[in-house]
Structures are given as structure tokens and as C-alpha cells.
Design a protein around this motif. Structure first.
Motif, mmCIF file in Angstrom:
data_model
loop_
_atom_site.group_PDB
_atom_site.id
_atom_site.type_symbol
_atom_site.label_atom_id
_atom_site.label_comp_id
_atom_site.label_asym_id
_atom_site.label_seq_id
_atom_site.Cartn_x
_atom_site.Cartn_y
_atom_site.Cartn_z
ATOM 1 N N LYS A 22 0.832 -1.210 0.000
ATOM 2 C CA LYS A 22 0.000 0.000 0.000
ATOM 3 C C LYS A 22 0.872 1.268 0.000
ATOM 4 N N ASP A 23 2.037 1.189 0.640
ATOM 5 C CA ASP A 23 2.946 2.348 0.634
ATOM 6 C C ASP A 23 3.543 2.566 -0.756
ATOM 7 N N ILE A 24 3.820 1.453 -1.433
ATOM 8 C CA ILE A 24 4.367 1.559 -2.791
ATOM 9 C C ILE A 24 3.317 2.165 -3.713
ATOM 10 N N ASP A 25 2.061 1.688 -3.587
ATOM 11 C CA ASP A 25 0.979 2.232 -4.419
ATOM 12 C C ASP A 25 0.762 3.709 -4.137
ATOM 13 N N ALA A 26 0.849 4.081 -2.869
ATOM 14 C CA ALA A 26 0.673 5.489 -2.514
ATOM 15 C C ALA A 26 1.760 6.351 -3.147
ATOM 16 N N ARG A 27 2.978 5.826 -3.171
ATOM 17 C CA ARG A 27 4.081 6.563 -3.786
ATOM 18 C C ARG A 27 3.842 6.723 -5.291
ATOM 19 N N ILE A 28 3.337 5.644 -5.932
ATOM 20 C CA ILE A 28 3.059 5.712 -7.371
ATOM 21 C C ILE A 28 1.960 6.725 -7.650
ATOM 22 N N ASP A 29 0.886 6.708 -6.826
ATOM 23 C CA ASP A 29 -0.209 7.676 -6.999
ATOM 24 C C ASP A 29 0.308 9.106 -6.882
ATOM 25 N N SER A 30 1.228 9.303 -5.920
ATOM 26 C CA SER A 30 1.792 10.638 -5.727
ATOM 27 C C SER A 30 2.583 11.078 -6.961
ATOM 28 N N GLU A 31 3.319 10.147 -7.551
ATOM 29 C CA GLU A 31 4.106 10.470 -8.737
ATOM 30 C C GLU A 31 3.191 10.745 -9.932
ATOM 31 N N ILE A 32 2.100 9.989 -10.040
ATOM 32 C CA ILE A 32 1.159 10.191 -11.143
ATOM 33 C C ILE A 32 0.578 11.605 -11.087
ATOM 34 N N LYS A 33 0.254 12.053 -9.882
ATOM 35 C CA LYS A 33 -0.294 13.396 -9.734
ATOM 36 C C LYS A 33 0.722 14.457 -10.183
ATOM 37 N N LYS A 34 2.016 14.164 -9.983
ATOM 38 C CA LYS A 34 3.042 15.124 -10.366
ATOM 39 C C LYS A 34 3.228 15.199 -11.874
ATOM 40 N N ILE A 35 3.181 14.020 -12.529
ATOM 41 C CA ILE A 35 3.495 14.012 -13.959
ATOM 42 C C ILE A 35 2.276 14.161 -14.857
ATOM 43 N N ALA A 36 1.074 13.922 -14.301
ATOM 44 C CA ALA A 36 -0.143 13.965 -15.122
ATOM 45 C C ALA A 36 -0.307 15.268 -15.902
ATOM 46 N N PRO A 37 -0.021 16.437 -15.310
ATOM 47 C CA PRO A 37 -0.201 17.689 -16.065
ATOM 48 C C PRO A 37 0.692 17.790 -17.306
ATOM 49 N N GLN A 38 1.777 17.011 -17.364
ATOM 50 C CA GLN A 38 2.664 17.081 -18.523
ATOM 51 C C GLN A 38 2.419 15.966 -19.545
#
Length: 523
Positions: A22-38
């Protein structure tokens, strides 16, 4: 994440770490939010691509990046939480069979640096052996200089060349009737009997006169460096343009002026300074060995075996290189194997001394300044081609371990100088021979101490002195021994000495710059 200590024995530590899925998934979700606008995708406006599609497109890479970054963070957290000082890079392994969506497990194994109490430095006593430079030694040095810079004058045309005479020759070499690249030279200077050329070449020119033409037959040595010529027979057509005899060398002001000096007094002054610098270096070596012997004698703490292994591997590699260059490599290797444990004891002593010096330096705020470090980097960069120097300097600035390797010898010297200032030093005047004998004696005693065995046989001393010299090679940094190369320094010095013996041939050989020109050159 969960961190559990699984081993704590001596200097060895081990930990098992679990990173929840769940911590790994949370980290991935956080990264997705960062890169999604680009992220751009056909059918969607920039920045409006749904997160699930971003995950589908980049999920594998995002997952790998997340796991790798969390592993690094878990290792750092383990070090910080347990206040660990790793002796070397920790060994990190991810559990087998890991799959996305599952907890990630990993193990960390490492050795920590021992707790070393800074030794007392107020009771150090060192005898400094000094060697005065005499006028006789200065004149002897000038004599050697004159011997190495002989002048030659034209001999009568009827003079038959003998050993010691210089010939000015043109030559053309052929193998199987064909000229080979570089096997030709004009106005080459050759002193008969100097051994500059391959065996048999010079001998066949004894007795020639100015104007003679002669064809010489020789065979290249089997180990000749140009492999396409090794072992092959060759013919050289030689034209003797001039036979020269040694001129008389007068040691006077004119002789000194040949070296760009004002006169003989200036040459004497220069050579005296060089001799004094040389003996001062020997004196420092003797003092340093005495100092380190005192430190080693009072401390016997456990040291990280990983550092010892790395140090031993470094010593052993140098010894193998030395053995390969010896007259009987097989016999030398056998002797090395018989004394392998003694070399390992030397490696352990060096690591222990390095940790001691490091502790003394830190306790007394001994530092290498940024200016000194900058000078070190610039000096080291000079060893590289001009186009590679900038890249080397960037590498040193970006790699802490490489910078530590460069810094270590200077740091050690500064710690040693600090200890010299604290020590009670008494002076005793000796001859150079006595000073060298004292250095050899201290070295032999130090090598015998770690293993508590009989000192190695006399014939082995040179190998240990140059590839495993404990005083020159003691580490003063709490860094992986594998990253430091003091042993190389000693072995490199020996290599340089051998090269120095060959320099005259290299300078005067007919064809130094072209491979085939080396055909007549032994080097």
C-alpha cells in the motif's frame, strides 16, 4: 515500513525490511499526480489525461522508480535510526519472487566501524635520523651527471669503431625482403655497447669506419613488444656516416652552463638541494614508521573484515603484477602463496592504523581545506589528456568516494605532521647507509609483528616493501579500503625506476615514435 534487526555480532549487522504494497501504491499515486499535467495523449487536452490511463502507460516505470527510491530511503532510515557508521557500502538484496502488488522485502548486511578511542598523543617519542650532505657527495653527483651527458667528437676516417664510440648511421630494415613501417632512420645516434638496439645489432658494427656500408642480420626477440616482428629474422642495410669518440668533459663553469645555469657553484647548490631533499624524504619515512609502530603497538581492536579483504585484494593484485615481471614468475607466485597469511596480516594492520589516524585527525580537527582539495584535483587531472581533464574533474566533484580516495593521502600526511608536532623528537646524525638500514629494520619488524611469525626471508623483503609497505599505505580515512590505492603507489614507483633505467635507450633509439622504428630498439 518495518525494520527488524536480524544479526548483531561483533561489527556485523543485518536487518530485514518490509515495504508494504500500500505504501508503494501510494508513492506511485503521488508520482502520477506530479506528472499527469505534462502527459499528452491523443483525444485529451494537455493535463486532462485520466490518472488510470497515466498508470497504464507508465505504470511499470513508475513502479520501478518508486520501489528503488523507497529501498534507498529504507536503507538511509536504517542507518540513521540505528546510528550506524558503515565500514563499506552495505549489501542490499531484494527478496526473490517479488511482484507488483505485493509487499517488498529486502535484507541489509553490513559491517560497522569500530568505536576507536583517540589514542594519547602526549607521550610519543621519536628519534629523527638525519644525514648531512657532504661536498664529496655533491661532486660525486656532478660526476654522474657528466657521465650521463658525455660529448662526442668526430674521429679520423680511418678509426675503427669500438665499444663506447658513437656512430651516426642511416639504416633501412626488411623482414622477408619487405621494408616495414618505421624500420628506417636517418642520422640515428648509437653508442656501441649501450644495449640500445636488439641483440646482435651493435656487435656487428664493431670495427666499422666512417663511410662504410654494411648489411646486418638479426632476429627480433620472441617477447618483442611489436608482436608482428617478434621472433622474426630481419636485415638492416646500415650506412655509417660518422664514427665519433668520447670527448673530454671538464667539470667547470662551461659544463654547468650547458644546463642553463650561471656556473659551477650554482650547479653544486642545485644538486646539494636535491640530495638534501632526497635524504629528508628518507628521514620522514623513518620517522613515520617509528610513529606508526608506536600507535600499532598500543592498539589491537577488531577491524571490519570487508575492509581487510579489500585491502588484501589490492596488495595481492600488486604482488601478482610484480611476480609477472620477475625472472621466475612461477617461483615468485609460489613464495607469495606460502606467505599469503602474512600479507593478510599486513592488510589488517594497515586498516587498523588507518582507523587510528582517522580518529586522531577528527579528534584534533585536522582538515583538508577546499583550496588544498582543489589543488589535488588539478594535479591529478594533469595525468589525463587535455580533452579528458574536465570530465575527470567533474567525476571527482560528483563522486564522494573518488574524492575521498584523492584526499586520503594528504589527510594522512597532515595527521602525521600533527603527531610529529606533539612528539618528543631527538636528532641523531647518521650516514645514508645507516638510515636506509634503519628503515629496512623497522619494516621487517613491523611485518613480523601482525602474524607473530618469523620475519620473511630477506629475498622477500623488496616485494613486501613496495607492494605492502605498512607505513606509506596506512589509511587515514574511514572509507572502503578498496577505493584507495596506496599499494599501487609503491609498486608504481618500482615500475618507474625500471623505466628510468631504460630511458637513455628510449631517447636515442632510431625510431621511437613509429612502431617499426622500434625494430632496432630493444625497448
Amino acid at each position: 515500513m518495518q525494520i527488524k534487526e536480524t544479526a548483531n555480532e561483533g561489527l556485523k549487522r543485518a536487518y530485514a525490511i518490509t515495504i508494504p504494497a500500500k505504501d508503494i501504491d501510494a508513492r506511485i499515486d503521488s508520482e502520477i499526480k506530479k506528472i499527469a499535467p505534462q502527459v499528452k495523449m491523443p483525444g485529451f487536452r494537455p493535463g486532462k489525461v485520466p490518472a488510470n490511463l497515466v498508470r497504464k502507460m507508465h505504470g511499470d516505470q513508475l513502479h520501478a522508480d518508486a520501489v528503488n527510491s523507497m529501498i534507498r530511503e529504507s536503507v538511509d532510515k536504517t542507518m540513521q535510526d540505528n546510528k550506524l557508521k558503515p565500514a563499506m557500502q552495505p549489501k542490499v538484496e531484494v527478496g526473490e519472487g517479488y511482484e507488483q502488488g505485493k509487499d517488498a522485502t529486502l535484507t541489509i548486511e553490513l559491517e560497522v566501524l569500530p568505536e576507536v578511542e583517540a589514542p594519547a598523543t602526549d607521550d610519543l617519542k621519536i628519534e629523527r635520523l638525519t644525514v648531512p650532505v657532504t661536498d664529496e657527495e655533491v661532486m660525486e653527483a656532478i660526476g654522474k651527471l657528466a657521465e650521463n651527458n658525455k660529448s662526442y667528437k668526430d674521429a679520423a676516417k680511418t678509426k675503427k669503431a669500438a665499444d663506447g664510440d658513437q656512430l651516426i648511421i642511416d639504416f633501412v630494415g626488411r623482414v622477408d625482403g619487405e621494408e616495414f613501417e618505421g624500420g628506417k632512420a636517418d642520422d640515428a645516434a648509437l653508442v656501441l655497447g649501450s644495449g640500445m638496439f636488439i641483440p646482435g645489432f651493435e656487435d656487428q658494427l664493431v670495427g666499422v669506419k666512417t663511410g662504410d656500408e654494411k648489411t646486418i642480420e638479426v632476429t627480433f626477440p620472441e617477447d618483442y613488444q611489436a608482436t608482428h616482428l617478434a621472433g622474426k629474422k630481419a636485415e638492416f642495410d646500415v650506412t655509417v656516416k660518422q664514427v665519433k669518440v668520447e670527448g673530454e668533459t671538464s667539470i667547470d663553469d662551461d659544463f654547468a652552463k650547458n644546463f642553463g645555469l650561471d656556473g659551477l657553484d650554482k650547479l653544486k647548490e642545485l644538486l646539494r638541494g636535491q640530495l638534501e631533499q632526497e635524504t629528508a624524504g628518507l628521514t620522514r619515512t623513518q620517522m613515520k614508521r617509528s610513529l606508526l609502530d608506536q600507535l600499532a603497538a598500543g592498539h589491537d581492536f577488531a577491524v571490519p573484515q570487508g575492509m581487510v579483504d579489500a585491502e588484501f585484494d589490492q596488495i595481492w593484485a600488486q604482488l601478482q603484477q610484480e611476480a609477472a615481471r620477475s625472472e621466475d614468475p612461477e617461483a615468485t607466485l609460489k613464495e607469495m602463496e606460502d606467505e599469503k597469511e602474512e600479507y593478510r596480516d599486513i592488510a589488517e594492520r594497515r586498516v587498523r592504523l588507518g582507523l587510528l589516524l582517522s580518529e586522531i585527525g577528527q579528534a584534533n580537527n585536522v582538515q583538508v581545506t577546499s583550496q588544498e582539495m582543489s589543488m589535488l584535483i588539478q594535479q591529478a587531472a594533469q595525468q589525463y589528456r587535455p580533452q579528458d581533464r574536465e570530465r575527470f574533474m567533474q567525476y571527482i566533484q560528483q563522486e564522494p568516494m573518488a574524492a575521498a580516495q584523492l584526499r586520503a593521502p594528504l589527510y594522512e600526511d597532515k595527521v602525521v605532521d600533527f603527531l610529529f608536532d606533539k612528539a618528543e623528537i631527538t636528532d641523531r646524525e647518521v650516514t645514508r647507509e645507516e638510515l636506509e638500514a634503519a628503515i629496512e629494520a623497522e619494516e621487517g619488524e613491523a611485518e613480523a609483528k601482525p602474524a607473530k611469525k618469523k620475519a620473511p626471508a630477506k629475498k622477500k623483503a623488496p616485494a613486501k616493501k613496495e607492494a605492502a609497505d605498512k607505513s606509506d599505505d596506512a589509511k587515514a580515512e574511514k572509507k572502503p579500503a578498496a577505493k584507495k590505492a596506496p599499494a599501487k603507489k609503491a609498486a608504481a614507483k618500482k615500475s618507474d625506476d625500471k623505466a628510468e633505467d631504460k630511458k637513455p635507450a628510449a631517447k636515442k633509439a632510431p625510431a621511437k615514435k613509429a612502431p617499426a622504428k622500434k625494430a632496432a630498439d630493444k625497448k
